[in-house]
Write an enzyme that holds these catalytic residues in place. Structure first.
Site, mmCIF file in Angstrom:
data_model
loop_
_atom_site.group_PDB
_atom_site.id
_atom_site.type_symbol
_atom_site.label_atom_id
_atom_site.label_comp_id
_atom_site.label_asym_id
_atom_site.label_seq_id
_atom_site.Cartn_x
_atom_site.Cartn_y
_atom_site.Cartn_z
ATOM 1 N N CYS A 61 0.776 -1.360 -0.128
ATOM 2 C CA CYS A 61 0.130 -0.046 -0.096
ATOM 3 C C CYS A 61 1.005 1.384 0.135
ATOM 4 C CB CYS A 61 -0.870 0.098 1.300
ATOM 5 S SG CYS A 61 -0.170 -0.128 2.706
ATOM 6 N N LEU A 62 2.195 1.097 -0.284
ATOM 7 C CA LEU A 62 3.227 2.163 -0.194
ATOM 8 C C LEU A 62 3.082 2.736 -1.515
ATOM 9 C CD1 LEU A 62 5.857 1.343 1.830
ATOM 10 C CD2 LEU A 62 3.813 2.331 2.905
ATOM 11 N N CYS A 63 3.142 4.267 -1.593
ATOM 12 C CA CYS A 63 2.997 4.951 -2.753
ATOM 13 C C CYS A 63 4.526 4.910 -3.424
ATOM 14 C CB CYS A 63 2.642 6.342 -2.977
ATOM 15 S SG CYS A 63 0.515 6.236 -2.178
ATOM 16 N N THR A 64 5.171 3.654 -3.864
ATOM 17 C CA THR A 64 6.322 3.738 -4.635
ATOM 18 C C THR A 64 6.586 2.315 -5.387
ATOM 19 O OG1 THR A 64 8.797 3.289 -4.332
ATOM 20 C CG2 THR A 64 7.281 2.954 -2.187
#
Ligand SMILES: *Cc1c(COP(=O)(O)O)cnc(C)c1O
Length: 410
Positions: free
Chosen positions: A358-361
Site C-alpha cells: 500500500c506504499l506509493c512507490t
C-alpha cells in the site's frame, strides 16, 4: 509469469485455509485483531535447533544472531534453547538481557557502536567484538572510567569470503572487522592494556545454500584463527566461526543439508592446531533458526487492472517485508514463496498477478507476476519465510536503533 520460491513442504490446509502451527490463518488474524500480521511457529524453531544439535558436534556452541528476529517472546523462548546471543546494537543488547540470557554468553558486533552502547555492554559484562582500532581505544577508555575489565574479542575481516553467499561480509575492503593483517596487533594491544581478551570473531558471509562452500569457509576460518593466535602467542578462549547457513527463498533453491557440515567440523575439531586446543567454538545463526517459522499475512484491499496486468493491492508492504520486495541486499528481485491463505492449494488462475503493497512507490512489490488461485478483495495473502528479517528489517526498526530526531526551523 515469474516463478516463486518453494513453499516449505510442511504447510497444509484445512478446508482450504492455510494452517500455521495447527491454527487456521483467518482465526490467527482474528486473534491478533487485524492484518498485517507476522505469525511465528515456535515448533519450527525448536525443530531447527534439534536439527543443529543432531548434526553439529556438541563442542560447537549455537549462538542466535538476534537481529534476524528480536520479537521479545521469541527471544525468551530461544534463550532457553541456544547457548548465547549475538547482538548488534544497544537496543538489541537490552532485549537480550531482558530475555534472560547470561551476559557472559552475549557478544556485541557491528560497526558504528556509540559510546553509550559500548558503556552499556561493558557495564553488563558482555563481549564486545571490536570492529576497529578506534573502537578498541574508545572501549578501553570507557572501561577505565567505569573501573571494569572489558571483555574484548577482535572481529577479523577475513582475507577470503564465503563463495556463493547471498550477502558477503568478508574478503576485500569491508566496513566489518579489522583486516586480517592487523588483527593480531590489535589483540596484542588490548591484552597489553589489561582487557579480558575473548578471542576471534570471523564472519565471512550469510545466506549460503552450498554445504561445500560453508565447509571450505569454516576450514579457512579455523586456519586463520590459528595463524592469528600464533602471532599473538596466546590461545583464544572463543573462536566464533560466523554462520552463513541459508534458507531456500527463491525458485530453484534447495534446503541446506547441514549434516555434511557437522561431519567436516567433527574432523576439523579432531585435528586442531595446538594453539586452538583449549578454545571453545561457536556458530552464530540468525535466519536459519527462525526464518522458516514465520508467515506474513496481509489482506487484499483491491484487485485492479492496468494495461492488461492485474494488480492485487494488499494492506502490508515493504515497510514490513522489505526482503520480499527485493530491496534488502539482493541484486535481482525474485519472488518469495506466497499463497492465498484462504484458498491454499486451490487451482491456479489462468493469469498471473502482481501483488503490491500500500506504499506509493513502485518498489513496493511483494510478488511480481506470480501464479496464484483467483484472488478477491478480502482474501489473505501469506508470504512464507518471514520469520527472519521481516518486521525487524523495516529500515527504521532494523537492529533496534532509536528513531532519528527531527527539527522544524523557521
Ligand atoms: C547478520 C549477522 C549474522 C546472522 O546472519 P544470518 O544470515 O541471519 O544467519 C550473524 N553474525 C553477524 C556478525 C551478522 O552480522
Amino acid at each position: 509469469m515469474k516463478p516463486m520460491g518453494p513453499i516449505p513442504t510442511w504447510f497444509a490446509a484445512e478446508e482450504g485455509m492455510l494452517l500455521i502451527g495447527g491454527c487456521g490463518a483467518a482465526s490467527l488474524v482474528d486473534e491478533a485483531g487485524d492484518t498485517p500480521l507476522f505469525v511465528y511457529d515456535m515448533g519450527i524453531v525448536e525443530a531447527q535447533v534439534r536439527r543443529f544439535r543432531e548434526a553439529i558436534p556438541a563442542a560447537v556452541a549455537l549462538h542466535y544472531a538476534i537481529k534476524a528476529n528480536p520479537f521479545p517472546s521469541l527471544l525468551a523462548r530461544l534463550a532457553a534453547l541456544v547457548d548465547g546471543f549475538d547482538v548488534a546494537s544497544g537496543g538489541e543488547l537490552a532485549r537480550a538481557l531482558q530475555a534472560g540470557v547470561d551476559p557472559a554468553h552475549v557478544s556485541f558486533a557491528g560497526p558504528g557502536k556509540r559510546d553509550d552502547e559500548l558503556e552499556a555492554a561493558i557495564h553488563a559484562g558482555v563481549t564486545l567484538n571490536l570492529e576497529s582500532e578506534g573502537e578498541a581505544r574508545r572501549a578501553l577508555a570507557i572501561a577505565d572510567r567505569l573501573g571494569r575489565t572489558p571483555r574484548l574479542a577482535v572481529r577479523v575481516n577475513p582475507d577470503f569470503d564465503l563463495k556463493g553467499a547471498g550477502m558477503r561480509m568478508g574478503g576485500g575492503a569491508k566496513p566489518f572487522g579489522v583486516d586480517a593483517e592487523r588483527a593480531a596487533a590489535l589483540a596484542k594491544s588490548v591484552i597489553g592494556a589489561g582487557a579480558d581478551w575473548r578471542g576471534w570473531h570471523i564472519f565471512a558471509g550469510s545466506q549460503n545454500l552450498d554445504p561445500l562452500a560453508i565447509i571450505e569457509t569454516q576450514a579457512a576460518t579455523i586456519a586463520l584463527a590459528a595463524r592469528l593466535s600464533e602471532e599473538v602467542d596466546a590461545s583464544p578462549p572463543l573462536v566464533n566461526l560466523g554462520g552463513g547457513f541459508g534458507l531456500a527463498y527463491f525458485p530453484g533453491d534447495e534446503r541446506l543439508d547441514i549434516r555434511p557440515i557437522g561431519v567436516a567440523l567433527d574432523s576439523a575439531l579432531e585435528a586442531l592446531p595446538d594453539v586452538l586446543q583449549g578454545s571453545a567454538f561457536a556458530l552464530e545463526l540468525g535466519r536459519w533458526l527462525v526464518g522458516e517459522a514465520g508467515v506474513y499475512l496481509t489482506r487484499v484491499i483491491d484487485v485492479k487492472k492496468s494495461q492488461g496486468e492485474t494488480f492485487v493491492v494488499v494492506d502490508g508492504g515493504l515497510h514490513h517485508q522489505l526482503a520480499a520486495s527485493g530491496n534488502f541486499g539482493t541484486v535481482v528481485r525474485r519472488n518469495y514463496p506466497m499463497a492465498v491463505a484462504n484458498r491454499f492449494g486451490a487451482a491456479l488462475a489462468e493469469e498471473a498477478v502482481t501483488v503490491v503493497g500500500c506504499l506509493c512507490t513502485p518498489i513496493d512489490r511483494l510478488g511480481d507476476r506470480v501464479a496464484l488461485p483467483p484472488v478477491a478483495e478480502g482474501d489473505l495473502i501469506a508470504i512464507f519465510l518471514a520469520g527472519a528479517y521481516g518486521a525487524t528489517a523495516s529500515p527504521a526498526a532494523f537492529l533496534g536503533h532509536p528513531s532519528p530526531a527531527e527539527l522544524l526551523l523557521g
